[in-house]
Design a protein around this motif. Structure first.
Motif, PDB file in Angstrom:
ATOM      1  N   VAL A 102       0.848  -1.198   0.000  1.00 36.70           N
ATOM      2  CA  VAL A 102       0.000   0.000   0.000  1.00 36.70           C
ATOM      3  C   VAL A 102       0.880   1.242   0.000  1.00 36.70           C
ATOM      4  CG1 VAL A 102      -1.793   1.288   1.237  1.00 36.70           C
ATOM      5  CG2 VAL A 102      -1.848  -1.218   1.233  1.00 36.70           C
ATOM      6  N   VAL A 103       0.529   2.184  -0.859  1.00 39.25           N
ATOM      7  CA  VAL A 103       1.239   3.462  -0.911  1.00 39.25           C
ATOM      8  C   VAL A 103       0.371   4.531  -0.269  1.00 39.25           C
ATOM      9  CG1 VAL A 103       2.347   5.177  -2.390  1.00 39.25           C
ATOM     10  CG2 VAL A 103       2.340   2.784  -3.068  1.00 39.25           C
ATOM     11  N   VAL A 104       0.946   5.224   0.711  1.00 42.27           N
ATOM     12  CA  VAL A 104       0.265   6.310   1.402  1.00 42.27           C
ATOM     13  C   VAL A 104       0.709   7.634   0.771  1.00 42.27           C
ATOM     14  CG1 VAL A 104       0.272   7.584   3.589  1.00 42.27           C
ATOM     15  CG2 VAL A 104      -0.104   5.121   3.596  1.00 42.27           C
ATOM     16  N   ALA A 105      -0.233   8.488   0.454  1.00 45.18           N
ATOM     17  CA  ALA A 105       0.087   9.774  -0.170  1.00 45.18           C
ATOM     18  C   ALA A 105       0.892  10.660   0.784  1.00 45.18           C
ATOM     19  CB  ALA A 105      -1.201  10.487  -0.566  1.00 45.18           C
ATOM     20  N   GLN A 152       5.818   8.975  -3.732  1.00 48.89           N
ATOM     21  CA  GLN A 152       6.714   9.988  -4.299  1.00 48.89           C
ATOM     22  C   GLN A 152       5.855  11.106  -4.871  1.00 48.89           C
ATOM     23  OE1 GLN A 152      10.172   9.637  -4.684  1.00 48.89           O
ATOM     24  NE2 GLN A 152      10.449   7.514  -4.082  1.00 48.89           N
ATOM     25  N   GLU A 153       6.203  12.336  -4.569  1.00 48.35           N
ATOM     26  CA  GLU A 153       5.389  13.465  -5.025  1.00 48.35           C
ATOM     27  C   GLU A 153       5.546  13.737  -6.513  1.00 48.35           C
ATOM     28  OE1 GLU A 153       5.919  16.924  -2.622  1.00 48.35           O
ATOM     29  OE2 GLU A 153       5.313  15.876  -0.818  1.00 48.35           O
ATOM     30  N   ASP A 154       6.751  13.622  -7.016  1.00 54.66           N
ATOM     31  CA  ASP A 154       7.002  14.037  -8.394  1.00 54.66           C
ATOM     32  C   ASP A 154       6.587  12.995  -9.426  1.00 54.66           C
ATOM     33  OD1 ASP A 154       8.984  12.454  -7.306  1.00 54.66           O
ATOM     34  OD2 ASP A 154      10.589  13.278  -8.541  1.00 54.66           O
ATOM     35  N   ASP A 155       6.586  11.713  -9.032  1.00 51.77           N
ATOM     36  CA  ASP A 155       6.302  10.663 -10.014  1.00 51.77           C
ATOM     37  C   ASP A 155       5.806   9.409  -9.301  1.00 51.77           C
ATOM     38  OD1 ASP A 155       6.209   8.852 -12.068  1.00 51.77           O
ATOM     39  OD2 ASP A 155       8.324   8.951 -12.585  1.00 51.77           O
TER      40      ASP A 155
END
Length: 206
Positions: A98-101, A138-141
């Motif tokens: 799971v990826v958390v923003a 990751q914010e940019d990509d």
């Protein structure tokens, strides 16, 4: 077909490769196997070329034997909708990542400051039993994280705005053949925004 104990061991080694933890500790958390049994199972997996000699990384065959599912979101307030969605995602494969923003991404998505920091939200999601690995995005990509995990399935929640075409095309750019699964929540009215709307600022005191 691999036995369930071997699948658990391979899953633990896969997760440890990404988050840098000790795979043996992870295996002990997930099973009641003794140290001797764990070592003999790993030795057998090395012999069958699923695990490398270092006992800490998977061979290509070992990695390909696991079906990894990737899901993502803000997860500011864990609610029943999240639980149903993540349980449905876990059923699609062997490992649920799971990826958390990030906090900045959360503000862009929700148009409000999250109640919990990205590290707190990661800790919350990591504590859920169906989740094997939780990473901060990751914010940019977003595809940097996707490339790190290399899932076979990317699961989107019923309320996630990501277009399936955008995900599919992004995966092609990193040479990843991942299927996109759109999950249906049995509780579509359960959302963090609705909870905050109902309780207002008093939610900060809960």
């Amino acid at each position: 077909m691999l036995e369930s104990s071997k699948k658990i061991i391979l899953s633990a080694i896969y997760v440890s490769q990404i988050d840098g933890t000790n795979p043996i500790e992870k295996i002990k958390e997930s099973t009641a196997l003794s140290d001797d049994k764990i070592n003999s199972e790993i030795d057998e997996l090395i012999k069958n070329q699923f695990v490398n000699e270092d006992k800490k990384s998977l061979t290509e065959s070992g990695r390909n034997s696991l079906k990894v599912v990737l899901a993502g979101g803000v997860f500011d307030i864990i609610h029943p909708g999240h639980i149903h969605t993540l349980n449905a995602a876990k059923k699609l494969g062997d490992v649920l990542a799971v990826v958390v923003a990030t906090d900045n991404t959360a503000v862009k998505m929700k148009k409000r400051q999250p109640l919990h920091s990205q590290e707190q939200r990661q800790e919350l999601v990591n504590s859920l039993s169906m989740v094997d690995l939780c990473l901060i995005g990751q914010e940019d990509d977003i595809f940097k994280t996707v490339n790190n995990v290399r899932p076979q399935i990317i699961a989107l929640g019923y309320d996630q705005v990501h277009q399936e075409k955008f995900i599919t095309e992004g995966c092609k750019k990193i040479n990843l053949d991942a299927k996109v699964a759109r999950l249906q929540s049995p509780i579509p009215d359960s959302s963090s925004s609705k909870i905050q709307k109902e309780y207002g600022e008093s939610i900060h005191g809960i």
